[in-house]
Write a protein that holds these residues in place. Structure first.
Motif, PDB file in Angstrom:
ATOM      1  N   MET A   1      95.940  76.831  34.094  1.00 53.78           N
ATOM      2  CA  MET A   1      97.181  76.361  33.827  1.00 53.78           C
ATOM      3  C   MET A   1      98.255  77.769  34.199  1.00 53.78           C
ATOM      4  O   MET A   1      99.319  77.393  34.752  1.00 53.78           O
ATOM      5  CB  MET A   1      97.449  75.912  32.412  1.00 53.78           C
ATOM      6  N   GLN A   2      97.773  78.673  33.799  1.00 53.82           N
ATOM      7  CA  GLN A   2      98.611  79.991  34.164  1.00 53.82           C
ATOM      8  C   GLN A   2      98.715  80.232  35.636  1.00 53.82           C
ATOM      9  O   GLN A   2      99.522  81.173  36.116  1.00 53.82           O
ATOM     10  CB  GLN A   2      98.280  81.140  33.482  1.00 53.82           C
ATOM     11  N   ARG A   3      97.827  79.717  36.359  1.00 48.17           N
ATOM     12  CA  ARG A   3      97.614  79.813  37.795  1.00 48.17           C
ATOM     13  C   ARG A   3      98.228  78.759  38.432  1.00 48.17           C
ATOM     14  O   ARG A   3      98.181  78.546  39.632  1.00 48.17           O
ATOM     15  CB  ARG A   3      96.144  80.101  38.243  1.00 48.17           C
ATOM     16  N   GLY A   4      98.843  77.715  37.845  1.00 50.01           N
ATOM     17  CA  GLY A   4      99.796  76.632  38.434  1.00 50.01           C
ATOM     18  C   GLY A   4      98.879  75.359  38.528  1.00 50.01           C
ATOM     19  O   GLY A   4      99.365  74.312  39.091  1.00 50.01           O
ATOM     20  N   ILE A   5      97.812  75.283  37.751  1.00 52.12           N
ATOM     21  CA  ILE A   5      96.823  73.947  37.978  1.00 52.12           C
ATOM     22  C   ILE A   5      97.786  72.790  36.959  1.00 52.12           C
ATOM     23  O   ILE A   5      98.329  73.359  35.935  1.00 52.12           O
ATOM     24  CB  ILE A   5      95.598  74.179  37.034  1.00 52.12           C
ATOM     25  N   THR A   6      98.187  71.853  37.402  1.00 53.20           N
ATOM     26  CA  THR A   6      98.891  70.751  36.879  1.00 53.20           C
ATOM     27  C   THR A   6      98.101  69.639  36.626  1.00 53.20           C
ATOM     28  O   THR A   6      98.694  68.636  35.864  1.00 53.20           O
ATOM     29  CB  THR A   6     100.075  70.342  37.541  1.00 53.20           C
ATOM     30  N   ILE A   7      97.017  69.520  37.153  1.00 52.68           N
ATOM     31  CA  ILE A   7      95.944  68.337  36.751  1.00 52.68           C
ATOM     32  C   ILE A   7      94.606  68.507  36.226  1.00 52.68           C
ATOM     33  O   ILE A   7      94.071  69.367  36.936  1.00 52.68           O
ATOM     34  CB  ILE A   7      95.878  67.361  38.068  1.00 52.68           C
ATOM     35  N   ILE A   8      94.162  68.230  35.174  1.00 47.73           N
ATOM     36  CA  ILE A   8      92.966  68.475  34.707  1.00 47.73           C
ATOM     37  C   ILE A   8      92.164  67.099  34.128  1.00 47.73           C
ATOM     38  O   ILE A   8      92.882  65.878  33.818  1.00 47.73           O
ATOM     39  CB  ILE A   8      93.107  69.109  33.322  1.00 47.73           C
ATOM     40  N   ASP A  32      89.652  66.460  23.143  1.00 46.60           N
ATOM     41  CA  ASP A  32      89.306  68.020  22.989  1.00 46.60           C
ATOM     42  C   ASP A  32      90.549  68.581  24.062  1.00 46.60           C
ATOM     43  O   ASP A  32      90.927  69.878  23.333  1.00 46.60           O
ATOM     44  CB  ASP A  32      88.023  68.545  23.327  1.00 46.60           C
ATOM     45  N   LEU A  33      90.819  68.096  25.169  1.00 46.44           N
ATOM     46  CA  LEU A  33      91.829  69.014  25.794  1.00 46.44           C
ATOM     47  C   LEU A  33      93.187  68.802  25.207  1.00 46.44           C
ATOM     48  O   LEU A  33      93.981  69.861  25.142  1.00 46.44           O
ATOM     49  CB  LEU A  33      91.837  68.309  27.224  1.00 46.44           C
ATOM     50  N   HIS A  38      97.889  71.111  22.421  1.00 49.69           N
ATOM     51  CA  HIS A  38      98.780  71.014  21.309  1.00 49.69           C
ATOM     52  C   HIS A  38      98.644  72.180  20.663  1.00 49.69           C
ATOM     53  O   HIS A  38      99.577  72.838  19.988  1.00 49.69           O
ATOM     54  CB  HIS A  38      98.358  69.913  20.499  1.00 49.69           C
ATOM     55  N   GLY A  39      97.255  73.176  20.509  1.00 45.23           N
ATOM     56  CA  GLY A  39      97.189  74.258  19.817  1.00 45.23           C
ATOM     57  C   GLY A  39      97.825  75.249  20.559  1.00 45.23           C
ATOM     58  O   GLY A  39      98.183  76.365  19.784  1.00 45.23           O
ATOM     59  N   LEU A  40      98.046  75.285  21.731  1.00 42.68           N
ATOM     60  CA  LEU A  40      98.878  76.042  22.693  1.00 42.68           C
ATOM     61  C   LEU A  40     100.372  76.158  22.586  1.00 42.68           C
ATOM     62  O   LEU A  40     101.051  76.755  23.013  1.00 42.68           O
ATOM     63  CB  LEU A  40      98.257  76.394  24.074  1.00 42.68           C
ATOM     64  N   GLY A  41     100.686  75.031  21.839  1.00 41.20           N
ATOM     65  CA  GLY A  41     102.196  74.807  21.644  1.00 41.20           C
ATOM     66  C   GLY A  41     102.723  73.795  22.982  1.00 41.20           C
ATOM     67  O   GLY A  41     103.887  73.886  23.048  1.00 41.20           O
ATOM     68  N   ILE A  42     101.872  73.295  23.599  1.00 37.96           N
ATOM     69  CA  ILE A  42     101.898  72.411  24.819  1.00 37.96           C
ATOM     70  C   ILE A  42     102.305  71.031  24.553  1.00 37.96           C
ATOM     71  O   ILE A  42     101.259  70.459  23.716  1.00 37.96           O
ATOM     72  CB  ILE A  42     101.111  72.475  26.042  1.00 37.96           C
ATOM     73  N   ASP A  43     103.596  70.609  24.558  1.00 34.29           N
ATOM     74  CA  ASP A  43     103.613  69.025  24.234  1.00 34.29           C
ATOM     75  C   ASP A  43     103.525  68.208  25.298  1.00 34.29           C
ATOM     76  O   ASP A  43     103.730  68.310  26.433  1.00 34.29           O
ATOM     77  CB  ASP A  43     105.329  68.796  23.831  1.00 34.29           C
TER      78      ASP A  43
END
Length: 75
Positions: A1-8, A32-33, A38-43
């Protein structure tokens, strides 16, 4: 995600796998994802408990064991 990944790619309850690869047990569990994000603070806009409940139901309906650790923790 830090490298621009927007789809998992993930699947409810981690259900899946490949009939041609015997060691392929399944996919990344969406629960799990979402828990991790959420744990990383990403809504994510996803209600985790509703996702967990749906995945637990789906696994039961399919007669499969849900391997998602988040499902095991929250059910």
């Amino acid at each position: 995600m830090q490298r621009g990944i927007t789809i998992i790619d993930a699947s409810a309850g981690g259900l899946g796998g490949c009939p041609y690869a015997g060691s392929a047990t399944g996919n990344l569990a969406t629960e799990d994802l979402v828990w991790h994000l959420h744990g990383l603070g990403i809504d994510t806009g996803i209600d985790l408990q509703k996702l967990v409940d749906t995945s637990a139901w789906l696994a039961g309906y399919m007669g499969r064991t849900c391997l998602a650790r988040t499902v095991a923790a929250l059910t």
